[in-house]
Design a protein around this motif. Structure first.
Motif, PDB file in Angstrom:
ATOM      1  N   VAL A   2      22.875   1.671  -2.162  1.00 50.24           N
ATOM      2  CA  VAL A   2      23.838   0.568  -2.176  1.00 50.24           C
ATOM      3  C   VAL A   2      23.323  -0.575  -1.310  1.00 50.24           C
ATOM      4  N   GLN A   3      23.793  -1.769  -1.634  1.00 46.97           N
ATOM      5  CA  GLN A   3      23.439  -2.951  -0.846  1.00 46.97           C
ATOM      6  C   GLN A   3      24.418  -3.096   0.308  1.00 46.97           C
ATOM      7  N   GLU A   4      23.876  -3.196   1.521  1.00 47.81           N
ATOM      8  CA  GLU A   4      24.700  -3.350   2.716  1.00 47.81           C
ATOM      9  C   GLU A   4      24.627  -4.787   3.220  1.00 47.81           C
ATOM     10  N   ASP A   5      25.777  -5.308   3.660  1.00 49.17           N
ATOM     11  CA  ASP A   5      25.832  -6.675   4.154  1.00 49.17           C
ATOM     12  C   ASP A   5      25.216  -6.777   5.544  1.00 49.17           C
ATOM     13  N   TYR A   6      24.312  -7.718   5.706  1.00 50.17           N
ATOM     14  CA  TYR A   6      23.714  -8.034   6.993  1.00 50.17           C
ATOM     15  C   TYR A   6      23.110  -6.814   7.679  1.00 50.17           C
ATOM     16  N   TYR A   7      22.403  -6.046   6.908  1.00 46.42           N
ATOM     17  CA  TYR A   7      21.712  -4.864   7.435  1.00 46.42           C
ATOM     18  C   TYR A   7      20.399  -4.725   6.675  1.00 46.42           C
ATOM     19  N   PRO A   8      19.273  -4.542   7.359  1.00 49.07           N
ATOM     20  CA  PRO A   8      17.974  -4.537   6.670  1.00 49.07           C
ATOM     21  C   PRO A   8      17.753  -3.358   5.738  1.00 49.07           C
ATOM     22  N   ARG A  34       0.819  -1.206   0.000  1.00 49.27           N
ATOM     23  CA  ARG A  34       0.000   0.000   0.000  1.00 49.27           C
ATOM     24  C   ARG A  34       0.857   1.262   0.000  1.00 49.27           C
ATOM     25  N   ALA A  35       0.348   2.287  -0.647  1.00 50.12           N
ATOM     26  CA  ALA A  35       1.022   3.589  -0.665  1.00 50.12           C
ATOM     27  C   ALA A  35       1.003   4.187   0.733  1.00 50.12           C
ATOM     28  N   GLY A  36       2.069   4.957   1.052  1.00 50.28           N
ATOM     29  CA  GLY A  36       2.108   5.661   2.321  1.00 50.28           C
ATOM     30  C   GLY A  36       2.502   4.822   3.511  1.00 50.28           C
ATOM     31  N   ILE A  37       2.918   3.580   3.285  1.00 51.12           N
ATOM     32  CA  ILE A  37       3.364   2.695   4.365  1.00 51.12           C
ATOM     33  C   ILE A  37       4.824   2.356   4.127  1.00 51.12           C
ATOM     34  N   ASN A  38       5.609   2.311   5.197  1.00 50.54           N
ATOM     35  CA  ASN A  38       7.041   2.033   5.079  1.00 50.54           C
ATOM     36  C   ASN A  38       7.305   0.548   4.837  1.00 50.54           C
ATOM     37  N   TYR A  39       8.140   0.275   3.825  1.00 51.45           N
ATOM     38  CA  TYR A  39       8.572  -1.089   3.531  1.00 51.45           C
ATOM     39  C   TYR A  39      10.087  -1.116   3.314  1.00 51.45           C
ATOM     40  N   TYR A  40      10.698  -2.226   3.693  1.00 49.53           N
ATOM     41  CA  TYR A  40      12.084  -2.471   3.343  1.00 49.53           C
ATOM     42  C   TYR A  40      12.118  -3.257   2.031  1.00 49.53           C
ATOM     43  N   ILE A  41      12.942  -2.799   1.104  1.00 44.97           N
ATOM     44  CA  ILE A  41      13.196  -3.575  -0.111  1.00 44.97           C
ATOM     45  C   ILE A  41      14.406  -4.444   0.181  1.00 44.97           C
ATOM     46  N   GLN A  42      14.219  -5.758   0.183  1.00 39.90           N
ATOM     47  CA  GLN A  42      15.305  -6.645   0.551  1.00 39.90           C
ATOM     48  C   GLN A  42      15.561  -7.683  -0.543  1.00 39.90           C
ATOM     49  N   PRO A  43      16.827  -7.857  -0.916  1.00 38.76           N
ATOM     50  CA  PRO A  43      17.161  -8.861  -1.935  1.00 38.76           C
ATOM     51  C   PRO A  43      16.975 -10.267  -1.380  1.00 38.76           C
ATOM     52  N   ILE A  44      16.612 -11.181  -2.250  1.00 39.37           N
ATOM     53  CA  ILE A  44      16.426 -12.571  -1.836  1.00 39.37           C
ATOM     54  C   ILE A  44      17.770 -13.276  -1.677  1.00 39.37           C
ATOM     55  N   GLU A  73      18.842 -13.044   2.909  1.00 37.80           N
ATOM     56  CA  GLU A  73      17.648 -12.218   3.045  1.00 37.80           C
ATOM     57  C   GLU A  73      17.783 -11.141   4.106  1.00 37.80           C
ATOM     58  N   ALA A  74      18.854 -11.169   4.897  1.00 41.33           N
ATOM     59  CA  ALA A  74      19.060 -10.145   5.923  1.00 41.33           C
ATOM     60  C   ALA A  74      19.655  -8.868   5.334  1.00 41.33           C
ATOM     61  N   TRP A  75      20.087  -8.915   4.097  1.00 40.09           N
ATOM     62  CA  TRP A  75      20.723  -7.755   3.486  1.00 40.09           C
ATOM     63  C   TRP A  75      19.662  -6.792   2.966  1.00 40.09           C
ATOM     64  N   GLY A  76      20.016  -5.508   2.932  1.00 36.49           N
ATOM     65  CA  GLY A  76      19.068  -4.514   2.440  1.00 36.49           C
ATOM     66  C   GLY A  76      19.782  -3.396   1.717  1.00 36.49           C
ATOM     67  N   GLN A 102      31.743  -0.907  -3.842  1.00 32.70           N
ATOM     68  CA  GLN A 102      30.351  -0.819  -3.411  1.00 32.70           C
ATOM     69  C   GLN A 102      29.461  -1.689  -4.298  1.00 32.70           C
ATOM     70  N   LYS A 103      28.334  -2.093  -3.747  1.00 28.38           N
ATOM     71  CA  LYS A 103      27.320  -2.813  -4.508  1.00 28.38           C
ATOM     72  C   LYS A 103      26.165  -1.841  -4.737  1.00 28.38           C
ATOM     73  N   ARG A 104      26.222  -1.138  -5.858  1.00 33.15           N
ATOM     74  CA  ARG A 104      25.275  -0.059  -6.117  1.00 33.15           C
ATOM     75  C   ARG A 104      24.075  -0.549  -6.920  1.00 33.15           C
ATOM     76  N   LEU A 105      22.936   0.074  -6.675  1.00 31.57           N
ATOM     77  CA  LEU A 105      21.777  -0.172  -7.528  1.00 31.57           C
ATOM     78  C   LEU A 105      21.893   0.691  -8.778  1.00 31.57           C
ATOM     79  N   GLY A 106      21.630   0.089  -9.906  1.00 26.99           N
ATOM     80  CA  GLY A 106      21.694   0.810 -11.168  1.00 26.99           C
ATOM     81  C   GLY A 106      20.904   0.067 -12.229  1.00 26.99           C
TER      82      GLY A 106
END
Length: 212
Positions: free
Chosen positions: A79-85, A44-54, A58-61, A194-198
């Motif tokens: 960027v993708q961080e190791d062991y951080y949501p 839903r719009a307006g609600i906070n979500y974590y986008i997490q890679p599979i 799964e603990a990475w974010g 770094q592990k950047r989103l692009g």
């Protein structure tokens, strides 16, 4: 016999309307499928979500970090961080600021921060940054404008699509019908440690976890 003929003619007219894309047919088309969070509830719009890679864990974010090659704070990239949501985001649709988030619809992705040193406003909207010649890539950075779907905001709009048993984020905006856009998946690009989103030919498979 007359009743059968009447029903046949009515059915034929309905099929003809659908083939000609009449307003009646368009109105009867189902809405795009709703995106689901990790618990199976509709996003839903307006609600906070974590986008997490599979993968790989799964603990990475995804988190904000400087991606400057000159040890400067700006620009801020994702960027993708190791062991951080990671940091939670808000989704908002180009069609509505409220309601359910659906597949294949144009979205702003907002970190919803109270202050960002690298943007002109408090908006922390994902956008496609300029082409990085050294990395030969387009990285995702902060600096987009919330809403106002048109040619000027074309780099700020993303979509969620099904991918495997989960989802992927794509860049293929349709907010400007006469604009030529480069449709690409959002993936993880390793550059400068770094592990950047692009924008990538290899998408990152993700899930959406509601912020507690």
């Amino acid at each position: 016999m007359k009743l059968i003929n009447i029903l046949f003619v009515a059915s034929l007219l309905l099929v003809t309307n659908c083939f000609t894309k009449s307003k009646f047919c368009e109105a009867s088309e189902p809405a795009p499928i709703a995106v689901r969070d990790s618990t199976g509830k509709m996003l839903r719009a307006g609600i906070n979500y974590y986008i997490q890679p599979i993968f790989p864990d799964e603990a990475w974010g995804f988190e904000l970090a400087s991606i400057s090659d000159h040890h400067k704070p700006c620009p801020l990239g994702i960027v993708q961080e190791d062991y951080y949501p990671g940091t939670a985001v808000l989704f908002s649709s180009a069609n509505s600021k409220k309601g359910i988030i659906r597949l294949s619809t144009d979205l702003n992705i907002d970190y919803n921060l109270s202050y960002t040193v690298c943007t002109k406003s408090n908006d922390a909207i994902w956008t496609v940054g300029p082409y990085d010649r050294r990395a030969q890539s387009y990285f995702l950075v902060l600096g987009g404008v919330k809403g106002n779907p048109d040619r000027k905001t074309i780099r700020n709009w993303f979509k969620i699509e099904e991918y495997g048993d989960n989802y992927k984020i794509t860049y293929c905006p349709s907010v400007c019908r006469d604009c030529k856009v480069m449709c690409k998946d959002v993936g993880v690009i390793e550059y400068n440690g770094q592990k950047r989103l692009g924008l990538s030919g290899v998408p990152v498979e993700v899930k959406f976890v509601k912020d507690a």
